[in-house]
Design an enzyme around this catalytic site. Sequence first.
Site, mmCIF file in Angstrom:
data_model
loop_
_atom_site.group_PDB
_atom_site.id
_atom_site.type_symbol
_atom_site.label_atom_id
_atom_site.label_comp_id
_atom_site.label_asym_id
_atom_site.label_seq_id
_atom_site.Cartn_x
_atom_site.Cartn_y
_atom_site.Cartn_z
ATOM 1 N N HIS A 4 0.764 -1.495 -0.054
ATOM 2 C CA HIS A 4 0.559 0.145 0.007
ATOM 3 C C HIS A 4 1.350 1.164 -0.580
ATOM 4 C CE1 HIS A 4 -2.201 -3.086 1.701
ATOM 5 N NE2 HIS A 4 -3.069 -2.883 0.565
ATOM 6 N N ARG A 24 -5.195 16.754 3.756
ATOM 7 C CA ARG A 24 -4.210 17.808 4.682
ATOM 8 C C ARG A 24 -2.763 17.317 4.982
ATOM 9 N NH1 ARG A 24 -6.505 15.181 9.531
ATOM 10 N NH2 ARG A 24 -8.337 15.684 8.568
ATOM 11 N N ASP A 205 -17.293 18.970 13.738
ATOM 12 C CA ASP A 205 -18.513 18.525 14.359
ATOM 13 C C ASP A 205 -18.751 18.848 15.581
ATOM 14 O OD1 ASP A 205 -17.777 16.180 13.095
ATOM 15 O OD2 ASP A 205 -19.570 15.672 14.524
#
Length: 237
Positions: A4, A24, A205
């Site tokens: 990966h 980011r 949030d």
Amino acid sequence: MTPHIEAGKGDYADTVLLPGDPQRAEWMARTFLEAPRCVNRRRGALGYTGLYRGQPISIQSTGIGVSSFLIYVHELLDYYGARTLIRTGTCGGLSAEAKLRSLVISQSARPENTESGQVFGLYQADAGPDPGLLACALAKAAELGIDHHAGLTACTDIFYHPEARTRYAEAKALGALAVDMETSALYRIAAHFGARALSLLTVVDSLVTGEQADYSERQALFTDMSRLAFETAREGR
């Protein structure tokens, strides 16, 4: 090269910062690193290595959730020799104290269930942050004037849950400040490999008020968290 990650041996520093979002990771590299070079683009999971105030530091995005996170972190620890991991992630606020856009330092992580954050028992032992990294982050946050909250965080494997409003009642009763999807896995896999780890989280949030930070403003929200992560990585050696 691993299944990966396309980087070669030596392309990663022994200290790696771990944002979930590849955008980011790119923003952190361009904003804070000297001479950053991209060492991984496979599957869009961007990874960078550069210098922060003269010290080699890497950044590797990990995706969303435990499964993706454990793949990248396992390969960083097992193949690339990472020894210090600092998550620079997002979270949902569980308390009025952890307001939208605030910074949370995870002093301990409570998984939602016994399976959360581990795979077939391999990373089952409870674990927390490295004491030295935690102490350094708390001291640096105070020194830099970065407003923050430190305490218990919850960890879940499910983002969209039918009982979202009631599922964290036990964690909140224990004083949990926020919830994310990766911190429990971070602390467990680091302990398994004998590495050091710390999780820094920005509230994007609130499960208390229902507020959400718009994605367009999120990179600007991460400045304090990223600065604290780099400073902790540099001085918490």
